[in-house]
Design a protein around this motif. Sequence first.
Motif, PDB file in Angstrom:
ATOM      1  N   VAL A 137      -4.679   6.797   5.368  1.00  0.00           N
ATOM      2  CA  VAL A 137      -5.459   6.352   6.541  1.00  0.00           C
ATOM      3  C   VAL A 137      -5.285   4.846   6.731  1.00  0.00           C
ATOM      4  CG1 VAL A 137      -7.776   6.099   7.500  1.00  0.00           C
ATOM      5  CG2 VAL A 137      -7.137   8.217   6.323  1.00  0.00           C
ATOM      6  N   LEU A 138      -5.308   4.096   5.642  1.00  0.00           N
ATOM      7  CA  LEU A 138      -5.112   2.645   5.709  1.00  0.00           C
ATOM      8  C   LEU A 138      -3.748   2.303   6.291  1.00  0.00           C
ATOM      9  CD1 LEU A 138      -5.840  -0.291   5.059  1.00  0.00           C
ATOM     10  CD2 LEU A 138      -5.119   0.125   2.689  1.00  0.00           C
ATOM     11  N   LEU A 139      -2.707   3.020   5.893  1.00  0.00           N
ATOM     12  CA  LEU A 139      -1.364   2.759   6.419  1.00  0.00           C
ATOM     13  C   LEU A 139      -1.302   2.996   7.923  1.00  0.00           C
ATOM     14  CD1 LEU A 139       0.828   4.377   3.612  1.00  0.00           C
ATOM     15  CD2 LEU A 139       0.578   1.934   4.109  1.00  0.00           C
ATOM     16  N   VAL A 140      -1.985   4.034   8.392  1.00  0.00           N
ATOM     17  CA  VAL A 140      -2.026   4.310   9.837  1.00  0.00           C
ATOM     18  C   VAL A 140      -2.696   3.153  10.571  1.00  0.00           C
ATOM     19  CG1 VAL A 140      -2.972   5.818  11.624  1.00  0.00           C
ATOM     20  CG2 VAL A 140      -1.980   6.810   9.551  1.00  0.00           C
ATOM     21  N   LEU A 141      -3.818   2.670  10.054  1.00  0.00           N
ATOM     22  CA  LEU A 141      -4.542   1.573  10.703  1.00  0.00           C
ATOM     23  C   LEU A 141      -3.743   0.269  10.663  1.00  0.00           C
ATOM     24  CD1 LEU A 141      -8.167   2.253   9.399  1.00  0.00           C
ATOM     25  CD2 LEU A 141      -7.193   2.834  11.624  1.00  0.00           C
ATOM     26  N   LEU A 142      -3.053   0.019   9.552  1.00  0.00           N
ATOM     27  CA  LEU A 142      -2.220  -1.184   9.464  1.00  0.00           C
ATOM     28  C   LEU A 142      -1.063  -1.124  10.461  1.00  0.00           C
ATOM     29  CD1 LEU A 142      -2.036  -1.655   5.578  1.00  0.00           C
ATOM     30  CD2 LEU A 142      -3.170  -3.181   7.207  1.00  0.00           C
ATOM     31  N   THR A 143      -0.498   0.086  10.654  1.00  0.00           N
ATOM     32  CA  THR A 143       0.583   0.264  11.632  1.00  0.00           C
ATOM     33  C   THR A 143       0.094  -0.048  13.041  1.00  0.00           C
ATOM     34  OG1 THR A 143       1.636   1.951  10.253  1.00  0.00           O
ATOM     35  CG2 THR A 143       2.246   1.893  12.578  1.00  0.00           C
TER      36      THR A 143
ATOM     37  N   VAL B  32       0.839  -1.205   0.000  1.00  0.00           N
ATOM     38  CA  VAL B  32       0.000   0.000   0.000  1.00  0.00           C
ATOM     39  C   VAL B  32       0.872   1.251   0.000  1.00  0.00           C
ATOM     40  CG1 VAL B  32      -1.720   1.315   1.311  1.00  0.00           C
ATOM     41  CG2 VAL B  32      -1.936  -1.174   1.101  1.00  0.00           C
ATOM     42  N   ALA B  33       1.954   1.242   0.797  1.00  0.00           N
ATOM     43  CA  ALA B  33       2.850   2.404   0.855  1.00  0.00           C
ATOM     44  C   ALA B  33       3.452   2.701  -0.517  1.00  0.00           C
ATOM     45  CB  ALA B  33       3.959   2.160   1.879  1.00  0.00           C
TER      46      ALA B  33
END
Length: 407
Positions: free
Chosen positions: A387-393, A296-297
């Motif tokens: 936002v997805l990257l934050v949630l995955l983190t 995703v990143a």
Amino acid sequence: MRKDRAYGSLLFIIYGNMALYGFIQTMRGVIYPIIKSHYGVSYSEQGLLVFLIQAVMVFSCVVSGIFLSRAGFRKTIFLGFGVAALGMIFFRFAGAYWTAAGFILLIQLGLGFFEIGINGIGARTFTKNSALMMNLLHFFYGVGATFGPWFGGFAANNPALGWRNIYLVSLIPAGVMLALTAFLLPAGAGKSSEKAAVDSAGDSGGTSPEKKYSLRWAVSNRLVWRVAVCLGLVGVVEYGATNWSGLYLLDVFGEDPKTTGAAFVSVYFLLFTVSRLVSGFVTEKIGYLRSVFFGVAAAVIILVTGFALGRGGIWLLPVSGLFLGVAFPTILAMTIGFFGKGAQSAVSVIIVISFSLNGVIQFLIGLINRFIGEAWGYRSGVLFGIVLLVLLTRLRRGKEQGTVRSE
């Protein structure tokens, strides 16, 4: 020898029908900008259509899941094809935008049954090397999705066919695949056996796992919701190319959706398909969550660069598909590790929640296009990707710290 031949036939049915599903579904990438331009509707109406498609997907997932458990795979697949075929035939005669939209919704309703049936056979069949086989299943979806937009563009540009006959002509390969399925798929496929039910109960000392890991358990599980939100955002970013790229290219750069738009979506899904083919091997080595995060990143970086370059970055944008392809099947595979015997109930709820979230966001993207600017709907995928990257983190940290719980 007979078993090997029967298994080979079953693989052909599973993978062939998944390719057919991708072929039909992704034609929307060509049809959306054409009908919007032809009928002169607003972005709000276009966003509402995409929202309604997601709502129909949720409805069809719920209803087809119940139907599948009672009627089996054959009837589920054939019913789905029959409903979709009605929409594909009558789309030819649509005289208004919402009439055409209604037939697209009917097609999606049928495809929902079709998808649940094919995924159900895959889940029942792939008991060994399941992660690799499921990635291959989604790879064949990508194969069909690569040719769908190309075929749609070809039909729309052909004076003898035109955009109104795109779905009608696609019934020819669909009918061939259905005939092969009718011939090769066993009549009793998919019906639950009494022995399986007894064996399942025996695993928990007489208490049925279906009762312990019920849908109510899944709905009340916080981890289910966290994974569902991640999966929903994956869908938003992943299908930006299908839902919004054609409109972006038409309204911002004046590119023809029947040529440039169709080629754009085909290139995206070609790279998306390559990703699905190789990602199963990569994820097993570097880890599921890490694979999704880095994929995703990388896609977000590519999208930001492509949008910043303007017209010069148009053909960089579909490269994001090479990195996004890993996300959806890998997150579904993660649920097995997270929820164990409760994975079936968890996945059912996760898909419904994620599709619902995706639908709401698609409507929001339509409003963004209308009120902020026609360039910003497709571009908003960058925001949702961040936002997805934050949630995955947060999910990864919780897993490492032992705070992620499936109970």
